[in-house]
Design an enzyme around this catalytic site. Sequence first.
Site, PDB file in Angstrom:
ATOM      1  N   HIS A  35       6.445  -5.036  -2.812  1.00 14.92           N
ATOM      2  CA  HIS A  35       6.595  -4.153  -3.968  1.00 14.92           C
ATOM      3  C   HIS A  35       6.387  -4.929  -5.273  1.00 14.92           C
ATOM      4  O   HIS A  35       5.791  -4.423  -6.225  1.00 14.92           O
ATOM      5  CB  HIS A  35       7.991  -3.532  -3.977  1.00 14.92           C
ATOM      6  CG  HIS A  35       8.260  -2.599  -2.848  1.00 14.92           C
ATOM      7  ND1 HIS A  35       9.075  -2.932  -1.790  1.00 14.92           N
ATOM      8  CD2 HIS A  35       7.820  -1.335  -2.593  1.00 14.92           C
ATOM      9  CE1 HIS A  35       9.147  -1.914  -0.951  1.00 14.92           C
ATOM     10  NE2 HIS A  35       8.387  -0.946  -1.405  1.00 14.92           N
ATOM     11  N   GLN A  59       8.515  13.961   2.956  1.00 16.05           N
ATOM     12  CA  GLN A  59       7.624  13.202   3.827  1.00 16.05           C
ATOM     13  C   GLN A  59       8.312  12.697   5.084  1.00 16.05           C
ATOM     14  O   GLN A  59       7.751  11.890   5.827  1.00 16.05           O
ATOM     15  CB  GLN A  59       6.968  12.053   3.060  1.00 16.05           C
ATOM     16  CG  GLN A  59       7.890  11.013   2.492  1.00 16.05           C
ATOM     17  CD  GLN A  59       7.199  10.141   1.446  1.00 16.05           C
ATOM     18  OE1 GLN A  59       6.937  10.567   0.326  1.00 16.05           O
ATOM     19  NE2 GLN A  59       6.901   8.896   1.820  1.00 16.05           N
ATOM     20  N   GLU A 146      -2.473  -1.606   0.279  1.00 15.26           N
ATOM     21  CA  GLU A 146      -3.424  -1.374   1.361  1.00 15.26           C
ATOM     22  C   GLU A 146      -2.744  -1.319   2.727  1.00 15.26           C
ATOM     23  O   GLU A 146      -3.363  -0.870   3.691  1.00 15.26           O
ATOM     24  CB  GLU A 146      -4.500  -2.457   1.349  1.00 15.26           C
ATOM     25  CG  GLU A 146      -5.432  -2.356   0.142  1.00 15.26           C
ATOM     26  CD  GLU A 146      -6.508  -3.417   0.138  1.00 15.26           C
ATOM     27  OE1 GLU A 146      -6.408  -4.381   0.940  1.00 15.26           O
ATOM     28  OE2 GLU A 146      -7.459  -3.297  -0.664  1.00 15.26           O
ATOM     29  N   LYS A 147      -1.496  -1.750   2.818  1.00 15.98           N
ATOM     30  CA  LYS A 147      -0.787  -1.656   4.099  1.00 15.98           C
ATOM     31  C   LYS A 147      -0.725  -0.204   4.562  1.00 15.98           C
ATOM     32  O   LYS A 147      -0.915   0.091   5.742  1.00 15.98           O
ATOM     33  CB  LYS A 147       0.619  -2.226   3.958  1.00 15.98           C
ATOM     34  CG  LYS A 147       1.466  -2.065   5.208  1.00 15.98           C
ATOM     35  CD  LYS A 147       2.834  -2.681   5.023  1.00 15.98           C
ATOM     36  CE  LYS A 147       3.728  -2.329   6.191  1.00 15.98           C
ATOM     37  NZ  LYS A 147       4.089  -0.893   6.199  1.00 15.98           N
ATOM     38  N   ASP A 148      -0.450   0.705   3.629  1.00 18.57           N
ATOM     39  CA  ASP A 148      -0.461   2.135   3.934  1.00 18.57           C
ATOM     40  C   ASP A 148      -1.814   2.701   3.507  1.00 18.57           C
ATOM     41  O   ASP A 148      -1.908   3.528   2.600  1.00 18.57           O
ATOM     42  CB  ASP A 148       0.685   2.841   3.204  1.00 18.57           C
ATOM     43  CG  ASP A 148       2.043   2.339   3.659  1.00 18.57           C
ATOM     44  OD1 ASP A 148       2.321   2.401   4.869  1.00 18.57           O
ATOM     45  OD2 ASP A 148       2.819   1.875   2.813  1.00 18.57           O
TER      46      ASP A 148
END
Length: 281
Positions: A35, A59, A146-148
């Site tokens: 983060h 979500q 970019e992980k998600d």
Amino acid sequence: MKTTSKINEIREYLSADEIGKIALVPTMGYLHSGHLKLVDTAKKHGDTVVVSIFVNPLQFGPDEDFDNYPRNLERDLHILKENGADYVFHPEVDEMYPGDLELDISLNSMAGVLDGVKRPGHFEGVVTVVNKLFNIIRPEYVTFGEKDRQQLMIVQKMIEDFNHDIEVLAVETEREDTGLAKSSRNTNLSEQELSEAPHVYESLQLGNKLIQSGERHVEEIKNQITAHIDENTSGIIDDLQILSHPDLGMMTHVDSDAIIFIAVQFEKARLIDNLMVKVND
């Protein structure tokens, strides 16, 4: 650093002339160094950095534990103050959703794969809250990791479709020295699982190596990735896809740039990761 849980207050703060260009960092809190990489990127582009902390119930699916999602607002605020955030917006659920929503945002093909299938309604919840944050904060920039990557790509498409004048700053996945993608969910891994988890990224690197060496059959690449996970971890592959970039289309042969997506379910944590693969021929 100023903080508020109220929409009218954050709007008032951000109406000042000296605010300049705003960079928004949307989070669900329980912050880690990944983060902070988003915050650092926001600081390089915007004059004012706003971090939102909101665990968005829309979500979470019926089988996902919204109530037990890790939260520690006091810790997060201390971290953000130390790392140069200007404003933190941390609303309660009834501030963001004071009543039932009359309008729903529905997604088409980009939510028809991966977590869009495994977690029905998840991305509809994501784009709903991101749209609300855009309207509240009115940023010029927004950072996503970019992980998600599926989330990142859907938000980019939403910005295009809804004509938001916002630039997405895509930030490379922050990893441990072992290669394990940093995530709040890693705290739910046992000591044994934590030692096995780096093989998730290693399996993606294996897939990339196969493609770069000439293997083009998607099923063969997936079989070898699956074997690597099965042989080296106690986790179970929950999803494994090789999809085209940038449209997330299905592939049987890797004949253009692609993304390998993987989700591995351990006892109490579902780890996701992905790797972009550049194809030269």
